[in-house]
Write a protein that holds these residues in place. Sequence first.
Motif, PDB file in Angstrom:
ATOM      1  N   LEU A 133       0.862  -1.184   0.000  1.00 19.50           N
ATOM      2  CA  LEU A 133       0.000   0.000   0.000  1.00 19.50           C
ATOM      3  C   LEU A 133       0.896   1.232   0.000  1.00 19.50           C
ATOM      4  O   LEU A 133       1.459   1.597   1.030  1.00 19.50           O
ATOM      5  CB  LEU A 133      -0.926  -0.010   1.215  1.00 19.50           C
ATOM      6  CG  LEU A 133      -1.838  -1.228   1.350  1.00 19.50           C
ATOM      7  CD1 LEU A 133      -2.546  -1.225   2.695  1.00 19.50           C
ATOM      8  CD2 LEU A 133      -2.865  -1.280   0.209  1.00 19.50           C
ATOM      9  N   ALA A 142       0.383  -4.254   4.283  1.00 20.01           N
ATOM     10  CA  ALA A 142      -0.673  -4.841   5.113  1.00 20.01           C
ATOM     11  C   ALA A 142      -0.520  -6.353   5.029  1.00 20.01           C
ATOM     12  O   ALA A 142      -0.209  -6.903   3.962  1.00 20.01           O
ATOM     13  CB  ALA A 142      -2.047  -4.427   4.617  1.00 20.01           C
ATOM     14  N   SER A 155      -3.329  -3.676   9.032  1.00 17.78           N
ATOM     15  CA  SER A 155      -3.183  -2.614   8.038  1.00 17.78           C
ATOM     16  C   SER A 155      -2.107  -1.590   8.356  1.00 17.78           C
ATOM     17  O   SER A 155      -1.895  -0.661   7.565  1.00 17.78           O
ATOM     18  CB  SER A 155      -4.524  -1.896   7.857  1.00 17.78           C
ATOM     19  OG  SER A 155      -4.949  -1.298   9.072  1.00 17.78           O
ATOM     20  N   SER A 158      -1.905   2.408   7.202  1.00 17.81           N
ATOM     21  CA  SER A 158      -2.451   2.711   5.878  1.00 17.81           C
ATOM     22  C   SER A 158      -3.970   2.807   5.853  1.00 17.81           C
ATOM     23  O   SER A 158      -4.532   3.468   4.979  1.00 17.81           O
ATOM     24  CB  SER A 158      -1.984   1.655   4.858  1.00 17.81           C
ATOM     25  OG  SER A 158      -0.607   1.786   4.615  1.00 17.81           O
ATOM     26  N   LEU A 159      -4.646   2.144   6.795  1.00 19.06           N
ATOM     27  CA  LEU A 159      -6.107   2.186   6.843  1.00 19.06           C
ATOM     28  C   LEU A 159      -6.567   2.131   8.291  1.00 19.06           C
ATOM     29  O   LEU A 159      -6.141   1.245   9.045  1.00 19.06           O
ATOM     30  CB  LEU A 159      -6.709   1.022   6.048  1.00 19.06           C
ATOM     31  CG  LEU A 159      -8.245   0.931   6.036  1.00 19.06           C
ATOM     32  CD1 LEU A 159      -8.860   2.172   5.402  1.00 19.06           C
ATOM     33  CD2 LEU A 159      -8.699  -0.331   5.299  1.00 19.06           C
ATOM     34  N   VAL A 164      -7.818   6.762   5.432  1.00 18.30           N
ATOM     35  CA  VAL A 164      -6.494   6.198   5.198  1.00 18.30           C
ATOM     36  C   VAL A 164      -5.477   6.936   6.058  1.00 18.30           C
ATOM     37  O   VAL A 164      -5.787   7.922   6.728  1.00 18.30           O
ATOM     38  CB  VAL A 164      -6.106   6.283   3.701  1.00 18.30           C
ATOM     39  CG1 VAL A 164      -7.038   5.416   2.869  1.00 18.30           C
ATOM     40  CG2 VAL A 164      -6.107   7.721   3.195  1.00 18.30           C
ATOM     41  N   ASP A 180      -4.600   2.357  -3.904  1.00 21.33           N
ATOM     42  CA  ASP A 180      -4.150   1.023  -3.493  1.00 21.33           C
ATOM     43  C   ASP A 180      -5.124   0.392  -2.504  1.00 21.33           C
ATOM     44  O   ASP A 180      -5.451  -0.799  -2.597  1.00 21.33           O
ATOM     45  CB  ASP A 180      -2.759   1.096  -2.866  1.00 21.33           C
ATOM     46  CG  ASP A 180      -1.637   1.083  -3.893  1.00 21.33           C
ATOM     47  OD1 ASP A 180      -1.939   1.012  -5.104  1.00 21.33           O
ATOM     48  OD2 ASP A 180      -0.462   1.148  -3.488  1.00 21.33           O
ATOM     49  N   VAL A 181      -5.569   1.181  -1.537  1.00 25.91           N
ATOM     50  CA  VAL A 181      -6.511   0.652  -0.539  1.00 25.91           C
ATOM     51  C   VAL A 181      -7.806   0.204  -1.213  1.00 25.91           C
ATOM     52  O   VAL A 181      -8.338  -0.871  -0.903  1.00 25.91           O
ATOM     53  CB  VAL A 181      -6.769   1.718   0.547  1.00 25.91           C
ATOM     54  CG1 VAL A 181      -8.017   1.376   1.360  1.00 25.91           C
ATOM     55  CG2 VAL A 181      -5.565   1.834   1.473  1.00 25.91           C
ATOM     56  N   GLU A 182      -8.307   1.003  -2.146  1.00 25.11           N
ATOM     57  CA  GLU A 182      -9.546   0.625  -2.843  1.00 25.11           C
ATOM     58  C   GLU A 182      -9.361  -0.648  -3.658  1.00 25.11           C
ATOM     59  O   GLU A 182     -10.199  -1.552  -3.620  1.00 25.11           O
ATOM     60  CB  GLU A 182     -10.003   1.769  -3.756  1.00 25.11           C
ATOM     61  CG  GLU A 182     -10.713   2.885  -3.040  1.00 25.11           C
ATOM     62  CD  GLU A 182     -11.561   3.728  -3.969  1.00 25.11           C
ATOM     63  OE1 GLU A 182     -12.771   3.435  -4.073  1.00 25.11           O
ATOM     64  OE2 GLU A 182     -11.020   4.660  -4.590  1.00 25.11           O
ATOM     65  N   LEU A 185      -7.410  -3.786  -1.148  1.00 26.15           N
ATOM     66  CA  LEU A 185      -8.129  -4.237   0.048  1.00 26.15           C
ATOM     67  C   LEU A 185      -9.624  -4.309  -0.227  1.00 26.15           C
ATOM     68  O   LEU A 185     -10.205  -5.390  -0.252  1.00 26.15           O
ATOM     69  CB  LEU A 185      -7.826  -3.320   1.235  1.00 26.15           C
ATOM     70  CG  LEU A 185      -6.382  -3.332   1.748  1.00 26.15           C
ATOM     71  CD1 LEU A 185      -6.220  -2.413   2.955  1.00 26.15           C
ATOM     72  CD2 LEU A 185      -5.906  -4.738   2.082  1.00 26.15           C
ATOM     73  N   VAL A 195     -10.355  -5.166   9.924  1.00 23.47           N
ATOM     74  CA  VAL A 195      -9.168  -4.336   9.783  1.00 23.47           C
ATOM     75  C   VAL A 195      -8.591  -4.071  11.167  1.00 23.47           C
ATOM     76  O   VAL A 195      -9.274  -3.515  12.038  1.00 23.47           O
ATOM     77  CB  VAL A 195      -9.508  -3.008   9.084  1.00 23.47           C
ATOM     78  CG1 VAL A 195      -8.269  -2.108   8.988  1.00 23.47           C
ATOM     79  CG2 VAL A 195     -10.092  -3.269   7.703  1.00 23.47           C
TER      80      VAL A 195
END
Length: 220
Positions: A133, A142, A155, A158-159, A164, A180-182, A185, A195
């Motif tokens: 991420l 993560a 995580s 990052s989340l 974020v 990246d998170v979308e 993850l 999480v």
Amino acid sequence: MTASTSLIHELPTVTVRRAVVSAMANNAYLITHRQSGAQVLIDAADDAPAIRRMLGDAAGDSAAPAALELVATTHRHWDHVRALADIADGVPTAAGRDDAAGIEAESGVAVDRLLGHGDVLQAGGISLHAVHLRGHTPGSIAYVLADGGTTLIFSGDSLFPGGVGNTENDPERFTALLDDVEERLFGAYPDDAVVLPGHGDATTLGAERPSLPEWRGRGW
């Protein structure tokens, strides 16, 4: 703050414990395999005595004698590696390739296993999938554990519940992290995935998913 430890998940093949350490309330997580006794620590954040107490508490979580086999670091920031040199003495370490130099500079510990997106860590029956991420740091990772229908996402920073991680008001870093998170993850794991962030309380992807447009709109 006074360090506290707790058993937070009892899954079919592993247990997960958490120690909350330092004035920054860092979460250090310990995974123990119920049969093999293998243990993986995620983020030797601070307070080696508290982490050792957590290791001791987890000794009864397995049928075999428990042994720490790996320390996995989520990212290079100093508050996540302050106990690394003490706890990882003789224990293999893992972290994102792009954060390895920073981790060594902060902690004095060279990273043994350099991770990229999609790599898998194995330790005594424990499998962790690495999700790269980019944004909070260049090499943030993560770690994802799936066990008995439960998915846990460690995580790092990052989340979190509500958004974020910090990208220091840099639009490019923020966009990279949220993208990246979308994709990696929210696009890859179910809504009931839990999480477990580097600070604070747990959440689920399902609880956070409706807020993704809001996060992108506000820019943090």
